[in-house]
Design a protein around this motif. Sequence first.
Motif, PDB file in Angstrom:
ATOM      1  N   PRO A   1       0.871  -1.275   0.114  1.00 34.74           N
ATOM      2  CA  PRO A   1      -0.125   0.226   0.002  1.00 34.74           C
ATOM      3  C   PRO A   1       0.349   1.416  -0.308  1.00 34.74           C
ATOM      4  O   PRO A   1       0.627   2.555  -0.452  1.00 34.74           O
ATOM      5  CB  PRO A   1      -1.209  -0.188   1.098  1.00 34.74           C
ATOM      6  CG  PRO A   1      -0.387  -1.097   2.230  1.00 34.74           C
ATOM      7  CD  PRO A   1       0.330  -1.922   1.135  1.00 34.74           C
ATOM      8  N   LEU A   2       2.352   1.774   0.158  1.00 41.32           N
ATOM      9  CA  LEU A   2       3.031   2.474   0.517  1.00 41.32           C
ATOM     10  C   LEU A   2       3.141   2.754  -0.913  1.00 41.32           C
ATOM     11  O   LEU A   2       3.492   3.933  -1.349  1.00 41.32           O
ATOM     12  CB  LEU A   2       4.697   2.354   1.079  1.00 41.32           C
ATOM     13  CG  LEU A   2       4.151   2.388   2.262  1.00 41.32           C
ATOM     14  CD1 LEU A   2       5.608   1.045   3.354  1.00 41.32           C
ATOM     15  CD2 LEU A   2       3.721   3.532   3.390  1.00 41.32           C
ATOM     16  N   LEU A   3       3.332   2.119  -2.096  1.00 44.17           N
ATOM     17  CA  LEU A   3       3.530   1.902  -3.328  1.00 44.17           C
ATOM     18  C   LEU A   3       1.701   2.871  -3.974  1.00 44.17           C
ATOM     19  O   LEU A   3       1.637   1.873  -4.872  1.00 44.17           O
ATOM     20  CB  LEU A   3       4.651   1.080  -4.264  1.00 44.17           C
ATOM     21  CG  LEU A   3       5.658   0.336  -3.656  1.00 44.17           C
ATOM     22  CD1 LEU A   3       6.145  -0.572  -4.183  1.00 44.17           C
ATOM     23  CD2 LEU A   3       6.651   1.962  -3.044  1.00 44.17           C
ATOM     24  N   ASP A   4       2.006   4.113  -4.065  1.00 45.30           N
ATOM     25  CA  ASP A   4       0.576   4.660  -5.064  1.00 45.30           C
ATOM     26  C   ASP A   4       1.442   5.420  -5.975  1.00 45.30           C
ATOM     27  O   ASP A   4       2.043   6.657  -5.360  1.00 45.30           O
ATOM     28  CB  ASP A   4       0.287   4.709  -3.967  1.00 45.30           C
ATOM     29  CG  ASP A   4      -1.717   4.660  -4.201  1.00 45.30           C
ATOM     30  OD1 ASP A   4      -2.045   4.862  -6.165  1.00 45.30           O
ATOM     31  OD2 ASP A   4      -2.551   4.973  -3.437  1.00 45.30           O
ATOM     32  N   ASN A   5       0.331   6.281  -6.746  1.00 44.33           N
ATOM     33  CA  ASN A   5       0.816   6.815  -7.733  1.00 44.33           C
ATOM     34  C   ASN A   5       1.684   7.175  -7.926  1.00 44.33           C
ATOM     35  O   ASN A   5       2.763   7.694  -8.412  1.00 44.33           O
ATOM     36  CB  ASN A   5       0.185   7.890  -6.474  1.00 44.33           C
ATOM     37  CG  ASN A   5      -0.628   9.299  -6.279  1.00 44.33           C
ATOM     38  OD1 ASN A   5      -1.164   9.211  -7.451  1.00 44.33           O
ATOM     39  ND2 ASN A   5      -0.715   9.275  -4.737  1.00 44.33           N
ATOM     40  N   LEU A   6       1.728   5.753  -9.283  1.00 46.75           N
ATOM     41  CA  LEU A   6       2.977   5.154  -9.491  1.00 46.75           C
ATOM     42  C   LEU A   6       2.966   5.811 -10.826  1.00 46.75           C
ATOM     43  O   LEU A   6       1.900   5.198 -11.693  1.00 46.75           O
ATOM     44  CB  LEU A   6       3.419   4.220  -9.715  1.00 46.75           C
ATOM     45  CG  LEU A   6       3.636   3.528  -8.223  1.00 46.75           C
ATOM     46  CD1 LEU A   6       3.750   1.766  -8.332  1.00 46.75           C
ATOM     47  CD2 LEU A   6       5.182   4.404  -7.893  1.00 46.75           C
ATOM     48  N   TYR A   7       3.591   6.321 -12.238  1.00 42.45           N
ATOM     49  CA  TYR A   7       3.655   6.795 -13.043  1.00 42.45           C
ATOM     50  C   TYR A   7       4.575   5.850 -13.935  1.00 42.45           C
ATOM     51  O   TYR A   7       6.018   5.389 -13.842  1.00 42.45           O
ATOM     52  CB  TYR A   7       3.872   8.516 -12.986  1.00 42.45           C
ATOM     53  CG  TYR A   7       3.258   8.896 -12.698  1.00 42.45           C
ATOM     54  CD1 TYR A   7       1.589  10.072 -13.578  1.00 42.45           C
ATOM     55  CD2 TYR A   7       2.962   9.519 -11.249  1.00 42.45           C
ATOM     56  CE1 TYR A   7       1.427  10.910 -12.902  1.00 42.45           C
ATOM     57  CE2 TYR A   7       1.685  10.346 -11.060  1.00 42.45           C
ATOM     58  CZ  TYR A   7       1.021  11.116 -11.730  1.00 42.45           C
ATOM     59  OH  TYR A   7      -0.038  12.033 -10.720  1.00 42.45           O
ATOM     60  N   ILE A   8       4.059   5.229 -15.356  1.00 40.57           N
ATOM     61  CA  ILE A   8       4.649   5.036 -15.789  1.00 40.57           C
ATOM     62  C   ILE A   8       5.759   6.393 -16.609  1.00 40.57           C
ATOM     63  O   ILE A   8       5.733   6.951 -17.383  1.00 40.57           O
ATOM     64  CB  ILE A   8       3.653   5.052 -17.213  1.00 40.57           C
ATOM     65  CG1 ILE A   8       3.198   3.698 -16.992  1.00 40.57           C
ATOM     66  CG2 ILE A   8       5.069   4.391 -18.602  1.00 40.57           C
ATOM     67  CD1 ILE A   8       2.464   3.300 -18.158  1.00 40.57           C
TER      68      ILE A   8
END
Length: 633
Positions: A585-592
Amino acid sequence: MNIHQTLPIYENKKDILYLLEKYSTLIIIGTTGCGKTTQIPKYLWESGWADGGRQIVCTQPRRISTVSVATRVADEMNQSVGKTVGYSVRFDEQIDDNLTRIKYTTDGMLLREMMLDPLLLRYSVIMVDEAHERSLNTDMLFGLLKKIQKARFLKKSENSRIDELKLIISSATLQVEQLQKYFQNSYILTIGKGQRIYPVDIMYLEEPCINYLDKCYHTVIDIQNSQPPGDILVFLTGKEEIDTLIERLDNFFSTQKSKISVVLLALYSQMSMEKQLKVFQQTNPSMTRKVIVSTNVAETSLTIDGIVYVVDCGFIKIKSYSPLEAMESLVVVPVSQSSANQRSGRAGRNRPGKCYRLYTEDSFSKLDHNLIPEISRSNLTPLILQLKNMGIDNILNFDFLTLPPTNNLASALETLYKLGAIDDNGKLTETGGILSEFPLDPQLSKVLLTSQRFHCTFECLIIVSMLSLQSNLYDIQSHSHRKDVLIRQGDHLTLLNIFQQFQQSNYSKSWCKSRQINYKSMTMALKIKNQLQAYLKKFSIPIQSIQDTDEKDLTIPIRKCIVAGFFNNIVRLQSDGTYKSIGNPLLDNLYIHPISVLSLQNSSPFLLYNEILYTTKRFIKDLIVIEPEWLIK
DNA sequence: CCTACATTC
């Protein structure tokens, strides 16, 4: 007088030999250039430590220094390297099993050897050089060598053919009390200062500066305008800073007329060999002044002659690891006192020099003596798998010189468990045994091992070789140069295609250049692939190609294999267009990341990434599209 | 739309 007798170490020859008889471990403090690395193994050899088929080994943290020091020692003995004196580094070995008595090797290689010969019985003395650098492998060696030393001591009483193992730990800094406590029955010997080191005047700022890049700029100009001839070495933290400073200095000096002209040169490890060599080209000091703007490579790895002035920005870029996010990142931190001293020492190699520290004397006194060792800021998954291979089941009881954060240890164990490398009791499984043998990150080994079941080892071998490159594959980020190699379905398949086309071009440098692909990286990938191929043969894994099967979508088996290693790295598309990790859950708002082929067009609900970068945003790169039903296994 | 220190098997 023989030239080698002029080295400061010569005076200590008798002491070293005597102390090594008396103590189990000898800790030697000596500055660079004192001759310890070249002379001590020779003294040991002369006095019989390599008799009876035994060897003396000296480890280095880096390949280049390993090869060059071995060559130099062989040369001093009027022999070619690979006879009495040899070396062994990855991809290159000059050893004669019958003749070689003194061996130089990287610490990583010695760790590998331990997997085959856990007591390292062929060695009578092991010298660990550059211990002050506290590299990951050096720290791992410490714990294991201590264990071996104890085991051999105990076995000696039952088996007279087993020798006691003597250790020599050599360090350039004085902070060795910790080492003396760590190694039982050890003794500290300090060797006289290297005669070839000249005094260096240290200058500090009166007031702290706000912008060190700006201060660097003015300091270089001041030196050029007011100081006698002599080259300048500037330490900065990274490529971008270096390029910026060079551009600004170039703008300034191109409008200036002066008796001594300035040559501006960048130096960082990513550069091509040709560009790096420019730094070493001799110039006439009465005509030109070289200004070399460098990262930390010039602090430890490369030594440049002719430097009279050093400018030290006071910062360094280092790796840091967050086990919660399972993410390595780079951070800029103040240098340590020992780094600062190492940097200033670069000014005094040929004659007295000056060092401009762009911080106050008070700040210097408040700096840490040494940086946090690498083992405390790294992903420990590969290291722990290797320890497990050597039968060290209780990692928490392992005698680390510095115990890494418990979080890092725990997350590494968890990853190994999920990979099937260790069982419920933390014991190495059969799979784990195989995974640990490959010179790869365990997750990549897992991809390769899984490929056998999906009949795509040929393809996965190439992908894994390309993924295990640590350096940049692309010289320029833009896709426009590489249109003819891109595979829209994902970066892994693009990597496969790039490698195959590189092979078809007959490993052509110009093929790389016209696509802005780093040639150095490609030749490295080729070497890695060849080495891995040998390991596959060892485990009787056939190199089958998916092309030879009747599979409809050839990419599916390949993608499934990648999932088998990187199941932790799956993300799901959210309504706002960003991705979120399905497991963390800590890894959110990830962009390519724009460098990914999937940044061109993509709307896949599930992706797998190989890397997260935290820059202006959190970017994921090296991506493939996956199907969620593959995950159930 | 883009922020990569250095190493190693």
